[in-house]
Design an enzyme around this catalytic site. Structure first.
Site, PDB file in Angstrom:
ATOM      1  N   ARG A  95       3.221   9.586  -8.958  1.00  0.00           N
ATOM      2  CA  ARG A  95       3.807   8.984 -10.160  1.00  0.00           C
ATOM      3  C   ARG A  95       2.750   8.323 -11.020  1.00  0.00           C
ATOM      4  O   ARG A  95       2.858   8.258 -12.238  1.00  0.00           O
ATOM      5  CB  ARG A  95       4.874   7.962  -9.756  1.00  0.00           C
ATOM      6  CG  ARG A  95       5.585   7.296 -10.915  1.00  0.00           C
ATOM      7  CD  ARG A  95       6.667   6.348 -10.442  1.00  0.00           C
ATOM      8  NE  ARG A  95       6.155   5.318  -9.555  1.00  0.00           N
ATOM      9  CZ  ARG A  95       5.545   4.184  -9.978  1.00  0.00           C
ATOM     10  NH1 ARG A  95       5.354   3.970 -11.271  1.00  0.00           N
ATOM     11  NH2 ARG A  95       5.140   3.292  -9.103  1.00  0.00           N
ATOM     12  N   CYS A 148      -0.459   6.945   0.479  1.00  0.00           N
ATOM     13  CA  CYS A 148      -0.001   6.503   1.802  1.00  0.00           C
ATOM     14  C   CYS A 148       0.549   7.673   2.609  1.00  0.00           C
ATOM     15  O   CYS A 148       0.143   7.902   3.751  1.00  0.00           O
ATOM     16  CB  CYS A 148       1.070   5.413   1.661  1.00  0.00           C
ATOM     17  SG  CYS A 148       0.450   3.822   1.088  1.00  0.00           S
TER      18      CYS A 148
END
Length: 208
Positions: A95, A148
């Site tokens: 994003r 992550c």
């Protein structure tokens, strides 16, 4: 004869998205400073928040320190619990750009790899251990699609394909808890992962 030390590698990320610090790295560094577990050496390594180099540096740290357990930490800004991640998915979909400006969209972490990996750690026992010392914890079933999850999936793929004796997973830390309390909780999670082979059979799922 000296005591044989077990080695645990704990990673955290550098700051990203304009932040000046990252609690995941501060927690990893404090764990290495405290060395809270007897007969266990905790090594902390800071990873770049960069898709293209994070896994390279993680693999280098594993090769250097030869841990039996790897716990990668990341920051989850909207959460209030420590959240061990159960599922890593083979998808990068950023994003926001990473710290090198890369923003992959709908790209696999590992081309041709499985769609997902489970953590393979005693997560339910770990959240119970954290709760027992007053640290809020719950299992998460989505590590997102940013760096992550990229690191989580890459670690699990490395274990599955190259190092089956290694154990490892990913834990998101929230921004609202003080670093010492995060370290308290992660100490319990690490201890539980080292000592527990069979997880608790208790409900810890999500409705949505």
């Amino acid at each position: 004869m000296g005591v044989l030390m077990r080695t645990v590698l704990v990673t955290g990320f550098e700051p990203f998205d304009g932040a000046t610090d990252n609690p995941s790295w501060a927690t990893a560094a404090l764990l290495a400073q405290r060395q809270p577990l007897a007969d266990t050496r905790i090594v902390a390594v800071e990873l770049p928040c960069v898709f293209d180099t994070s896994l390279t540096e993680l693999r280098a740290a594993i090769a250097e320190h030869a841990p039996e357990l790897v716990i990668c930490l990341g920051l989850a800004g909207g959460r209030t619990d420590i959240t061990p991640e159960q599922v890593a998915i083979n998808l990068d979909d950023a994003r926001i750009p990473d710290n090198a400006g890369a923003r992959p969209i709908d790209r696999p972490v590992v081309p041709g790899g499985p769609a997902a990996y489970f953590a393979g750690l005693p997560l339910k026992a770990s959240i119970a251990a954290m709760a027992a010392v007053g640290v809020p914890a719950s299992i998460s079933y989505s590590a997102g699609t940013f760096v992550c999850n990229h690191v989580f999936y890459g670690l699990r793929h490395f274990i599955a394909t190259e190092s089956p004796r290694l154990r490892g997973g990913f834990v998101h830390v929230p921004p609202n808890l003080p670093i010492p309390r995060l370290a308290d909780g992660l100490s319990e999670l690490i201890r539980t992962c080292l000592e527990t082979d069979t997880d608790l059979k208790v409900p810890a799922g999500a409705l949505h």
